[in-house]
Design an enzyme around this catalytic site. Structure first.
Site, mmCIF file in Angstrom:
data_model
loop_
_atom_site.group_PDB
_atom_site.id
_atom_site.type_symbol
_atom_site.label_atom_id
_atom_site.label_comp_id
_atom_site.label_asym_id
_atom_site.label_seq_id
_atom_site.Cartn_x
_atom_site.Cartn_y
_atom_site.Cartn_z
ATOM 1 N N ARG A 1 -5.335 2.423 9.554
ATOM 2 C CA ARG A 1 -4.284 3.354 9.992
ATOM 3 C C ARG A 1 -3.588 2.930 11.295
ATOM 4 O O ARG A 1 -2.356 2.957 11.366
ATOM 5 C CB ARG A 1 -4.827 4.783 10.106
ATOM 6 C CG ARG A 1 -5.462 5.312 8.808
ATOM 7 C CD ARG A 1 -5.755 6.796 8.857
ATOM 8 N NE ARG A 1 -4.532 7.570 8.865
ATOM 9 C CZ ARG A 1 -4.048 8.175 9.925
ATOM 10 N NH1 ARG A 1 -4.689 8.128 11.063
ATOM 11 N NH2 ARG A 1 -2.902 8.821 9.849
ATOM 12 N N CYS B 1 -8.553 -11.780 12.000
ATOM 13 C CA CYS B 1 -7.695 -12.830 12.528
ATOM 14 C C CYS B 1 -6.212 -12.449 12.447
ATOM 15 O O CYS B 1 -5.439 -13.051 11.709
ATOM 16 C CB CYS B 1 -7.969 -14.112 11.750
ATOM 17 S SG CYS B 1 -7.224 -15.523 12.526
ATOM 18 N N GLU B 2 -5.844 -11.391 13.166
ATOM 19 C CA GLU B 2 -4.435 -10.975 13.256
ATOM 20 C C GLU B 2 -4.240 -10.337 14.623
ATOM 21 O O GLU B 2 -5.088 -9.533 15.044
ATOM 22 C CB GLU B 2 -4.099 -9.907 12.204
ATOM 23 C CG GLU B 2 -4.151 -10.412 10.800
ATOM 24 C CD GLU B 2 -3.009 -9.901 9.924
ATOM 25 O OE1 GLU B 2 -2.009 -9.393 10.451
ATOM 26 O OE2 GLU B 2 -3.142 -10.047 8.716
ATOM 27 N N TYR C 1 -8.312 8.756 4.643
ATOM 28 C CA TYR C 1 -7.606 7.467 4.597
ATOM 29 C C TYR C 1 -8.305 6.443 5.491
ATOM 30 O O TYR C 1 -7.657 5.601 6.117
ATOM 31 C CB TYR C 1 -6.120 7.643 4.961
ATOM 32 C CG TYR C 1 -5.472 8.761 4.175
ATOM 33 C CD1 TYR C 1 -5.228 8.601 2.810
ATOM 34 C CD2 TYR C 1 -5.153 9.997 4.751
ATOM 35 C CE1 TYR C 1 -4.673 9.636 2.058
ATOM 36 C CE2 TYR C 1 -4.603 11.024 4.001
ATOM 37 C CZ TYR C 1 -4.364 10.829 2.659
ATOM 38 O OH TYR C 1 -3.824 11.849 1.910
HETATM 39 N N1 LLP Z 1 -0.365 15.396 -2.758
HETATM 40 C C1 LLP Z 1 0.327 14.274 -2.968
HETATM 41 C C2 LLP Z 1 1.176 14.167 -4.133
HETATM 42 C C3 LLP Z 1 0.235 13.206 -2.049
HETATM 43 O O1 LLP Z 1 0.939 12.098 -2.256
HETATM 44 C C4 LLP Z 1 -0.607 13.331 -0.916
HETATM 45 C C5 LLP Z 1 -0.734 12.224 0.030
HETATM 46 C C6 LLP Z 1 -1.329 14.527 -0.753
HETATM 47 C C7 LLP Z 1 -1.167 15.547 -1.694
HETATM 48 C C8 LLP Z 1 -2.263 14.759 0.402
HETATM 49 O O2 LLP Z 1 -1.628 14.701 1.620
HETATM 50 P P1 LLP Z 1 -2.455 15.076 2.938
HETATM 51 O O3 LLP Z 1 -2.830 16.532 2.853
HETATM 52 O O4 LLP Z 1 -3.663 14.228 2.967
HETATM 53 O O5 LLP Z 1 -1.555 14.804 4.058
HETATM 54 N N2 LLP Z 1 -2.461 6.935 4.179
HETATM 55 C C9 LLP Z 1 -1.670 7.856 4.963
HETATM 56 C C10 LLP Z 1 -1.410 9.138 4.221
HETATM 57 C C11 LLP Z 1 -0.757 8.924 2.888
HETATM 58 C C12 LLP Z 1 -0.651 10.196 2.098
HETATM 59 C C13 LLP Z 1 -0.272 9.938 0.679
HETATM 60 N N3 LLP Z 1 -0.137 11.118 -0.101
HETATM 61 C C14 LLP Z 1 -2.363 8.098 6.293
HETATM 62 O O6 LLP Z 1 -3.394 7.467 6.546
HETATM 63 O O7 LLP Z 1 -1.895 8.880 7.107
#
Ligand code: LLP
Length: 420
Positions: free
Chosen positions: A316, A350-351, A379
């Site tokens: 992240r 290594c970055e 995540y």
């Molecule tokens: N529903 C859908 C259709 C989604 O695409 C997502 C997240 C969620 C629910 C859940 O969202 P949340 O409540 O967790 O915010 N990798 C990124 C976050 C990507 C989220 C992708 N979709 C990070 O580390 O912040």
């Protein structure tokens, strides 16, 4: 706040140094009480009308954590066949899974249809493909049920890479194309049982979500006899908790959401099941990473603390410039934040972008210390990689009775070799 670890009693009386010695580092450590608390909170977002929180498992698919969600009575949404299989393995019945994929193949749609998991289609082309799959399987009309994902037209999130609503994103069907949804549904005798949206991820101000709910309920009036309406997830968590950042205002949000639903229910004629899809909120604060500091150095006047928490362990910060608070643990105790020195905490990849915390005011870090990275349950492991051929870390759970339980063993180099 001086220390989240101490104020939350995160390790429940266990010594983090002992945990790190026994299970090795880098190590994801989860706290069951916090996980259950946050899952309970999301299950109470709507209490006046039929409602389920669908934990969005892309945030964390550890089967032991999914089992906690199962016990907490929340449902789940899945993005792939792999996530659905994880949910089955954790014991979820098909009725408690909602499949919200993106650009999937015929095989994946057929998989969901055969398993009886309801799918949301994200484009007119995918809805058409769903219709063809129903015909190929010669499904009876009453089994031709699905949902459609509507692009809410507006988005919000902690970084532009996680905004999913609005004209510049790949997600959902635009409002102006809704008439075509009905045409395709008629052609294949499909019932549109539900509609869903998701504006984005990690917002702390509820207003954009509430605006999107208002807009979505207006759109919902165009659909007859909806069984469910899913407003999406995205509730943020305080990543800057050591600077006393406030939590997402859940109680205030609930109070402001209810009248929007009252208004809709009074006009719609029936009461659908309302859903939300929180991922991060359920799991982020329930985990930290323990990393070992293997070297410190000064480069051109800058102090670096070199840990084993590389961008392969937590991507992240390098992917979104995300902030994660860091606490320093020495001899099993959190080092007080009375004297702070500017340092950059980095990993072993290594970055040069392999940075966990840049120019951060922290207690002076020494070789042998543990760097404790906060709020890594969402995540975190789910986005780990084996970059630089580093096996992925183990995960342990501090159970509600204070025991330390291994919930995923550390990957080995032998595991990496298995694919050849
Ligand atoms: N529903 C859908 C259709 C989604 O695409 C997502 C997240 C969620 C629910 C859940 O969202 P949340 O409540 O967790 O915010 N990798 C990124 C976050 C990507 C989220 C992708 N979709 C990070 O580390 O912040």
């Amino acid at each position: 706040m001086n220390s989240f670890i101490d104020s939350a009693n995160f390790f429940e009386g266990n010594n983090p140094e002992q945990i790190a010695s026994e299970y090795g580092t880098p190590l994801y450590v989860y706290n069951e009480k916090i996980l259950r608390d946050r899952m309970h909170r999301v299950s109470q977002v709507i209490t006046k009308y039929p409602y389920t929180a669908n934990y969005s498992v892309k945030a964390n698919t550890n089967i032991h954590i999914l089992k906690i969600a199962l016990e907490e009575g929340i449902n789940c949404d899945a993005m792939s066949v792999g996530e659905i299989e994880m949910l089955f393995k954790a014991g979820f019945p098909k009725e408690r899974i909602f499949f919200i994929p993106n650009n999937v193949s015929e095989e994946e749609i057929i998989y969901a249809l055969k398993k009886g998991v309801i799918t949301s289609l994200d484009s007119l082309a995918q809805l058409e493909l769903f219709g063809q799959c129903c015909c190929d399987l010669e499904l009876a009309d009453e089994k031709r049920l699905c949902a459609v994902r509507i692009n809410p037209g507006v988005g919000a999130g902690h970084n532009e890479k996680v905004v999913t609503g609005g004209k510049k994103t790949k997600f959902g069907i635009a409002e102006e194309d809704i008439s075509q949804i009905f045409e395709i549904a008629d052609k294949y005798k499909i019932t549109i049982a539900g509609i869903n949206q998701h504006i984005g991820s990690g917002f702390m101000d509820p207003q954009p979500y509430l605006d999107a709910v208002t807009n979505f309920l207006r759109i919902a009036m165009q659909f007859k006899n909806l069984k469910f309406i899913d407003f999406g997830g995205g509730y943020g968590i305080p990543y800057h908790k050591l600077d006393d950042e406030k939590e997402y205002p859940m109680e205030d949000f609930k109070k402001r959401l209810e009248p929007l639903l009252d208004d809709f229910v009074s006009k719609y004629g029936s009461v659908p099941l309302f859903k939300s899809e929180p991922g991060r909120y359920c799991v982020a604060e329930g985990s930290v990473i323990l990393g070992r500091v293997h070297a410190t150095k000064q480069n051109a006047g800058n102090l670096y603390a070199g840990t084993d928490v590389g961008m392969n362990v937590l991507v992240r910060p390098s992917m979104y410039d995300s902030w994660h608070d860091v606490e320093v643990i020495r001899g099993g105790k959190v080092v007080s934040r009375d004297n702070l020195v500017e340092q950059t905490v980095v990993g072993n990849i290594c970055e040069s972008g392999d940075i966990l915390a840049k120019d951060r005011k922290l207690p002076e870090i020494k070789r042998g210390d543990l760097a404790c990275i906060l709020d890594t349950g969402a995540y975190g492991w789910s986005m780990c990689s084996t970059y630089n051929s580093r096996p992925r870390p183990a995960e342990v759970l501090i159970t509600k009775d204070g025991k330390v339980k291994l919930i995923r063993r550390r990957e080995t180099i032998k595991d990496l070799m298995r694919l050849f």
